[in-house]
Design an enzyme around this catalytic site. Sequence first.
Site, mmCIF file in Angstrom:
data_model
loop_
_atom_site.group_PDB
_atom_site.id
_atom_site.type_symbol
_atom_site.label_atom_id
_atom_site.label_comp_id
_atom_site.label_asym_id
_atom_site.label_seq_id
_atom_site.Cartn_x
_atom_site.Cartn_y
_atom_site.Cartn_z
ATOM 1 C CE LYS A 1 -9.579 5.639 8.938
ATOM 2 N NZ LYS A 1 -9.037 4.950 10.030
ATOM 3 C CB THR B 1 -8.361 10.167 6.925
ATOM 4 O OG1 THR B 1 -7.880 11.020 5.625
ATOM 5 C CG2 THR B 1 -9.327 9.160 6.414
ATOM 6 C CG ASP B 2 -7.458 15.334 5.214
ATOM 7 O OD1 ASP B 2 -7.148 14.021 4.847
ATOM 8 O OD2 ASP B 2 -6.809 16.185 4.682
ATOM 9 C CD GLU B 3 -6.928 10.412 1.827
ATOM 10 O OE1 GLU B 3 -7.458 9.659 0.666
ATOM 11 O OE2 GLU B 3 -5.647 10.263 2.038
ATOM 12 C CE1 TYR C 1 -7.346 4.994 4.694
ATOM 13 C CE2 TYR C 1 -7.187 6.915 3.683
ATOM 14 C CZ TYR C 1 -6.939 6.068 4.762
ATOM 15 O OH TYR C 1 -6.432 6.831 5.934
#
Length: 348
Positions: free
Chosen positions: A157, A127-129, A153
């Site tokens: 990741k 993810t870009d998060e 989260y």
Amino acid sequence: MKKILVTGGSGFIGSELVRFIIDHTEHQVLNMDCLTYAANQESLASVSGNDRYQFEQVDIRNKVAVEKVFSDFQPDIVMHLAAESHVDRSIEGPEAFIDTNVKGTFNLLEASRKLGKSDFMFHHISTDEVYGDLEGTDDLFLETTPYAPSSPYSASKAASDHLVRAWHRTYGLPVVITNCSNNYGPFQFPEKLIPHMILNAIHGKSLPVYGDGNQVRDWLFVTDHVKALLTVAQSGKVGETYNIGGFNEKSNLYVVEYICDLLDKKVSAMRDEKIKSFKELITFVKDRPGHDRRYAIDATKIKNELGWTPDESFETGIEKTVDWYLENKTWWERVLSGEYKLERKGQV
Ligand code: NAD
């Protein structure tokens, strides 16, 4: 024809990927998923009878079971999507995120290493998060942007991304990583922003927007993500990372208001007669702790090196999504009632 092992193939993006591979390629797919609340086998009804599709109910936290699937199936490509994926749930209960996203990824890397195939690719879907918050800048996330995750989260990741890179560097495992922006589209579990708002609106419930609603996300239609994933899995350069985004920066409030405008045009008859627009259902609620203000992806590398660009604009993708939820009531009614879990052998 390749043998592709998809983890998390019963979830939102995974099921779109499995359907796309069966419908548009000659490849064989094994879907390995333990069926958490986020999984829905009914999303795979159109492909479950295909002889190039098979399913194994396996938890990626179970190293022995994972290694058996690898050894029996002998995948050419692993596309790893299985994860705990909901930020709010990670704040309430972070442990499952560490167990599945970090330890589960470790088990898959070890199983891949033991397989020892020379023509092999481990594709980690992230993810870009992991890059953190871009508040107060016009910057975009590049593949070289330092990691600064904010939530349990995104931290889990980020940890899994680091493991994947280390297994390449240390053990020479052929890997590729993709970091994608927010996805939306058909078959998304109703706890996520867009389906949650569509379904609340047509049920006359309030539309809860966090804080001032000005958190900006880059939205990508799920089919475009899946096309990018297959491009990277088959043509990506070993050891590289590719950012995937829709060039669609929108605030959460804009997204919710846009959905309301579409519903006002399409199903005004479903609106309570006391209100003139679904927008009147919007309510602002206490912001999520640690909520990032802005994410934005620079997807130039995948465009220049692999020729991928999204087909859908935000406007075309969101209209397709709203239409799908309006036309597929049985799918989401069975999710909301819990009936989608009735046929399962077990629930994790
Ligand atoms: P999802 O929550 O809809 O699906 C996750 C799937 O993984 C479910 O089918 C679940 O049963 C399975 N799973 C969870 N824990 C498991 C375990 N221990 N063993 C086996 N299977 C397990 O998620 P999604 O939105 O489809 O996201 C898929 C992947 O893409 C995730 O890795 C996520 O981090 C990443 N991603 C998602 C988005 C997004 O906007 N949804 C954006 C970028 C990246």
